[in-house]
Write a protein that holds these residues in place. Sequence first.
Motif, PDB file in Angstrom:
ATOM      1  N   LEU A 145      50.795  49.271  37.721  1.00  0.00           N
ATOM      2  CA  LEU A 145      51.385  47.935  37.540  1.00  0.00           C
ATOM      3  C   LEU A 145      51.766  47.305  38.877  1.00  0.00           C
ATOM      4  N   HIS A 146      52.101  48.139  39.862  1.00  0.00           N
ATOM      5  CA  HIS A 146      52.512  47.599  41.160  1.00  0.00           C
ATOM      6  C   HIS A 146      51.386  47.609  42.186  1.00  0.00           C
ATOM      7  N   SER A 147      50.171  47.975  41.748  1.00  0.00           N
ATOM      8  CA  SER A 147      49.022  47.873  42.655  1.00  0.00           C
ATOM      9  C   SER A 147      48.643  46.387  42.746  1.00  0.00           C
ATOM     10  N   PRO A 148      47.926  45.980  43.805  1.00  0.00           N
ATOM     11  CA  PRO A 148      47.505  44.564  43.894  1.00  0.00           C
ATOM     12  C   PRO A 148      46.772  44.127  42.627  1.00  0.00           C
ATOM     13  N   TYR A 149      45.954  45.024  42.063  1.00  0.00           N
ATOM     14  CA  TYR A 149      45.212  44.670  40.841  1.00  0.00           C
ATOM     15  C   TYR A 149      46.177  44.377  39.686  1.00  0.00           C
ATOM     16  N   GLY A 150      47.162  45.272  39.513  1.00  0.00           N
ATOM     17  CA  GLY A 150      48.107  45.099  38.404  1.00  0.00           C
ATOM     18  C   GLY A 150      48.970  43.856  38.584  1.00  0.00           C
ATOM     19  N   LEU A 151      49.341  43.545  39.835  1.00  0.00           N
ATOM     20  CA  LEU A 151      50.238  42.410  40.088  1.00  0.00           C
ATOM     21  C   LEU A 151      49.571  41.074  39.754  1.00  0.00           C
ATOM     22  N   ILE A 152      48.246  41.002  39.945  1.00  0.00           N
ATOM     23  CA  ILE A 152      47.590  39.721  39.677  1.00  0.00           C
ATOM     24  C   ILE A 152      46.517  39.880  38.586  1.00  0.00           C
ATOM     25  N   ALA A 153      46.830  40.752  37.618  1.00  0.00           N
ATOM     26  CA  ALA A 153      45.877  40.976  36.522  1.00  0.00           C
ATOM     27  C   ALA A 153      45.585  39.673  35.785  1.00  0.00           C
ATOM     28  N   ASP A 154      46.593  38.773  35.687  1.00  0.00           N
ATOM     29  CA  ASP A 154      46.362  37.505  34.989  1.00  0.00           C
ATOM     30  C   ASP A 154      45.342  36.639  35.740  1.00  0.00           C
ATOM     31  N   VAL A 155      45.414  36.672  37.086  1.00  0.00           N
ATOM     32  CA  VAL A 155      44.452  35.890  37.876  1.00  0.00           C
ATOM     33  C   VAL A 155      43.053  36.501  37.737  1.00  0.00           C
ATOM     34  N   LYS A 156      43.012  37.840  37.697  1.00  0.00           N
ATOM     35  CA  LYS A 156      41.717  38.514  37.508  1.00  0.00           C
ATOM     36  C   LYS A 156      41.082  38.078  36.191  1.00  0.00           C
ATOM     37  N   HIS A 164      43.002  36.525  47.242  1.00  0.00           N
ATOM     38  CA  HIS A 164      42.248  37.776  47.418  1.00  0.00           C
ATOM     39  C   HIS A 164      42.001  38.481  46.082  1.00  0.00           C
ATOM     40  N   ALA A 165      42.167  37.719  45.001  1.00  0.00           N
ATOM     41  CA  ALA A 165      42.070  38.348  43.671  1.00  0.00           C
ATOM     42  C   ALA A 165      40.727  39.056  43.486  1.00  0.00           C
ATOM     43  N   ASN A 166      39.647  38.432  43.979  1.00  0.00           N
ATOM     44  CA  ASN A 166      38.335  39.042  43.742  1.00  0.00           C
ATOM     45  C   ASN A 166      38.131  40.324  44.541  1.00  0.00           C
ATOM     46  N   GLU A 167      38.978  40.530  45.548  1.00  0.00           N
ATOM     47  CA  GLU A 167      38.835  41.766  46.338  1.00  0.00           C
ATOM     48  C   GLU A 167      39.609  42.926  45.702  1.00  0.00           C
ATOM     49  N   ALA A 168      40.577  42.620  44.826  1.00  0.00           N
ATOM     50  CA  ALA A 168      41.396  43.686  44.230  1.00  0.00           C
ATOM     51  C   ALA A 168      40.553  44.455  43.219  1.00  0.00           C
ATOM     52  N   PHE A 224      37.629  36.019  35.713  1.00  0.00           N
ATOM     53  CA  PHE A 224      36.499  36.523  34.930  1.00  0.00           C
ATOM     54  C   PHE A 224      35.759  35.350  34.279  1.00  0.00           C
ATOM     55  N   PHE A 225      36.523  34.370  33.785  1.00  0.00           N
ATOM     56  CA  PHE A 225      35.898  33.223  33.131  1.00  0.00           C
ATOM     57  C   PHE A 225      35.456  32.165  34.157  1.00  0.00           C
TER      58      PHE A 225
END
Length: 265
Positions: free
Chosen positions: A81-92, A251-255, A96-97
């Motif tokens: 949850l505290h990884s960059p991926y988890g922090l911006i999961a909503d942006v990811k 940087h969302a696409n890099e996470a 996607f769309f």
Amino acid sequence: MFLVITFVLMALLLRKAFCSWLCPVGTFSEWLWKLGRRLFRRNYLLPRWADLPLRGLKYLLLGFFLWAVASMSTAEIGAFLHSPYGLIADVKMLNFFRFLGMAGAITLVVLGASSVLIQNFWCRYCCPYGALLGLASLASPLRIRRDPQGCIDCAKCARACPSALPVDKLLTVKSAECTACLECVAVCPAAGALSMSAALPGAGWRWQRLQPWALAAGIAILFLGISGYARLTGHWNTNLPGDLYMQLVPHANEARHPMPGERSK
Ligand code: SF4
Ligand code: SF4
Ligand code: SF4
């Protein structure tokens, strides 16, 4: 988390009411099958030999997600949850769309076309969230009940049911597919023959008819009550600092999604 708790609690008390009364994907799905009905004058049902195993698909997906969460320790879940991926999961999810790839586009077109032809295709066969709520709804005290004395066997209830349940043949609808939409009750021409009823404890169980407004009020109280509580107690918004969030978004696409072997790092 507050929303998940609200919707599971709603299923435990009021059947899968989230699906028919609140879910935006369910609404979109409904628009699609209504479009199909307008275009082709009907929706199609898969034959039973295909329908039954396909209905199991959403439970397999649910099982996969539950296994993925259960196989992580509390510390690993916190780290995720505290990884960059988890922090911006909503942006990811949004990205996607926004940057839809070919595989994603083909999947969406297939799901959309299937939903035009087959009523509630996504909800009936694929949605793991609906599967979870359906299982929880089995514990709900609410059931659609048919009174065979008043019923005139017109079968309008079964034809109106978006979940294709044989309401006209059952005394009590126990299925996990029932979404408490009350379509069957609305079309029944025999006054009092069909109702949403609640099983009340007493000397043995007795059934108490529930008015549609009471179901709607229960849904509103649960939804507004729990989300309002979360807002008032400061649990609604993320405590992630806004400037950190804004730094991560470009940087969302890099996470990358952390892989199992990387969880404990
Ligand atoms: S089955 Fe899933 S997508 Fe369909 S209405 Fe329920 S939660 Fe929404
Ligand atoms: S039409 Fe009736 S039986 Fe069918 S899903 Fe809605 S409430 Fe349940
Ligand atoms: S719509 Fe009403 S009267 Fe007709 S079959 Fe269903 S319960 Fe009976």
